[in-house]
Design a protein around this motif. Structure first.
Motif, PDB file in Angstrom:
ATOM      1  N   GLU A   1       0.779  -1.233   0.000  1.00 12.70           N
ATOM      2  CA  GLU A   1       0.000   0.000   0.000  1.00 12.70           C
ATOM      3  C   GLU A   1       0.818   1.295   0.000  1.00 12.70           C
ATOM      4  O   GLU A   1       0.308   2.335  -0.399  1.00 12.70           O
ATOM      5  CB  GLU A   1      -0.943   0.024   1.216  1.00 12.70           C
ATOM      6  N   VAL A   2       2.053   1.219   0.460  1.00 17.64           N
ATOM      7  CA  VAL A   2       2.831   2.444   0.630  1.00 17.64           C
ATOM      8  C   VAL A   2       3.977   2.549  -0.374  1.00 17.64           C
ATOM      9  O   VAL A   2       4.098   3.558  -1.080  1.00 17.64           O
ATOM     10  CB  VAL A   2       3.368   2.548   2.080  1.00 17.64           C
TER      11      VAL A   2
ATOM     12  N   HIS B   1       4.063   4.109  -3.997  1.00 16.72           N
ATOM     13  CA  HIS B   1       3.965   5.563  -4.169  1.00 16.72           C
ATOM     14  C   HIS B   1       5.296   6.281  -3.969  1.00 16.72           C
ATOM     15  O   HIS B   1       5.363   7.500  -4.091  1.00 16.72           O
ATOM     16  CB  HIS B   1       2.927   6.129  -3.188  1.00 16.72           C
ATOM     17  N   ASP B   2       6.353   5.540  -3.693  1.00 20.66           N
ATOM     18  CA  ASP B   2       7.646   6.140  -3.342  1.00 20.66           C
ATOM     19  C   ASP B   2       8.183   7.068  -4.439  1.00 20.66           C
ATOM     20  O   ASP B   2       8.559   8.207  -4.159  1.00 20.66           O
ATOM     21  CB  ASP B   2       8.664   5.049  -3.017  1.00 20.66           C
TER      22      ASP B   2
ATOM     23  N   LYS C   1       6.671   8.589  -6.995  1.00 21.14           N
ATOM     24  CA  LYS C   1       5.828   9.786  -7.185  1.00 21.14           C
ATOM     25  C   LYS C   1       5.962  10.738  -6.003  1.00 21.14           C
ATOM     26  O   LYS C   1       5.969  11.952  -6.181  1.00 21.14           O
ATOM     27  CB  LYS C   1       4.370   9.393  -7.363  1.00 21.14           C
ATOM     28  N   LEU C   2       6.054  10.184  -4.804  1.00 19.37           N
ATOM     29  CA  LEU C   2       6.198  11.007  -3.612  1.00 19.37           C
ATOM     30  C   LEU C   2       7.484  11.823  -3.671  1.00 19.37           C
ATOM     31  O   LEU C   2       7.475  13.035  -3.439  1.00 19.37           O
ATOM     32  CB  LEU C   2       6.188  10.127  -2.362  1.00 19.37           C
TER      33      LEU C   2
ATOM     34  N   TRP D   1       7.242  14.505  -6.307  1.00 21.20           N
ATOM     35  CA  TRP D   1       6.332  15.545  -5.845  1.00 21.20           C
ATOM     36  C   TRP D   1       7.024  16.467  -4.841  1.00 21.20           C
ATOM     37  O   TRP D   1       6.875  17.692  -4.915  1.00 21.20           O
ATOM     38  CB  TRP D   1       5.098  14.889  -5.221  1.00 21.20           C
TER      39      TRP D   1
ATOM     40  N   TYR E   1       7.334   7.988   6.493  1.00 21.03           N
ATOM     41  CA  TYR E   1       7.076   6.549   6.602  1.00 21.03           C
ATOM     42  C   TYR E   1       6.932   6.122   8.065  1.00 21.03           C
ATOM     43  O   TYR E   1       6.045   5.337   8.399  1.00 21.03           O
ATOM     44  CB  TYR E   1       8.196   5.741   5.952  1.00 21.03           C
TER      45      TYR E   1
ATOM     46  N   ASN F   1      -6.813   5.457   3.398  1.00 22.33           N
ATOM     47  CA  ASN F   1      -6.110   5.756   2.154  1.00 22.33           C
ATOM     48  C   ASN F   1      -4.650   6.082   2.486  1.00 22.33           C
ATOM     49  O   ASN F   1      -4.327   7.214   2.850  1.00 22.33           O
ATOM     50  CB  ASN F   1      -6.793   6.928   1.442  1.00 22.33           C
TER      51      ASN F   1
ATOM     52  N   LYS G   1      -2.047   6.411   0.575  1.00 30.04           N
ATOM     53  CA  LYS G   1      -1.419   7.399  -0.309  1.00 30.04           C
ATOM     54  C   LYS G   1      -1.762   8.818   0.154  1.00 30.04           C
ATOM     55  O   LYS G   1      -0.877   9.666   0.276  1.00 30.04           O
ATOM     56  CB  LYS G   1      -1.886   7.186  -1.748  1.00 30.04           C
TER      57      LYS G   1
ATOM     58  N   LEU H   1       0.006   9.619   3.385  1.00 35.31           N
ATOM     59  CA  LEU H   1       1.433   9.798   3.147  1.00 35.31           C
ATOM     60  C   LEU H   1       1.735  11.176   2.564  1.00 35.31           C
ATOM     61  O   LEU H   1       2.621  11.884   3.034  1.00 35.31           O
ATOM     62  CB  LEU H   1       1.938   8.701   2.208  1.00 35.31           C
ATOM     63  N   PHE H   2       0.987  11.580   1.540  1.00 36.21           N
ATOM     64  CA  PHE H   2       1.247  12.871   0.906  1.00 36.21           C
ATOM     65  C   PHE H   2       0.936  14.039   1.840  1.00 36.21           C
ATOM     66  O   PHE H   2       1.674  15.030   1.860  1.00 36.21           O
ATOM     67  CB  PHE H   2       0.471  12.983  -0.413  1.00 36.21           C
TER      68      PHE H   2
END
Length: 97
Positions: free
Chosen positions: A10-11, A14-15, A17-18, A21, A40, A54, A56, A59-60
């Motif tokens: 789940e996490v 997205h590394d 893209k994170l 970003w 994290y 959610n 993602k 995290l963001f």
């Protein structure tokens, strides 16, 4: 084992893209790796205390808040390129406005 599986499924997807970003939105942040690691850690602690709907989004939002705090502590008042707007120049008290 279950939490590790959740993190990988789940996490971690997205590394990339994170990190992209963060670099795009917060170029003044010195150490992206440290920021991501901190996010994290907070995410894992939150997940340990209950389910996260959610990962993602959590995290963001977490990394955004951490980045803003770091920039604030480094002395940044606003992101580069942001200009101060004089409120008097925005107000127009004419009747036809």
């Amino acid at each position: 084992p279950e939490q590790a599986r959740w993190f990988v499924d789940e996490v971690l997807p997205h590394d990339a893209k994170l990190r992209a970003w963060i670099r795009a939105r917060f170029p003044g942040v010195a150490d992206v790796d440290d920021l991501v690691q901190d996010a994290y850690a907070r995410l894992v602690r939150a997940h340990a205390s209950g389910p996260i709907a959610n990962a993602k989004a959590f995290l963001f939002v977490t990394v955004r808040n951490l980045a803003l705090n770091r920039l604030r502590h480094q002395g940044y008042e606003r992101p580069p390129g942001c200009m101060e707007i004089d409120p008097l120049s925005v107000l127009d008290e004419t009747v036809d406005t």
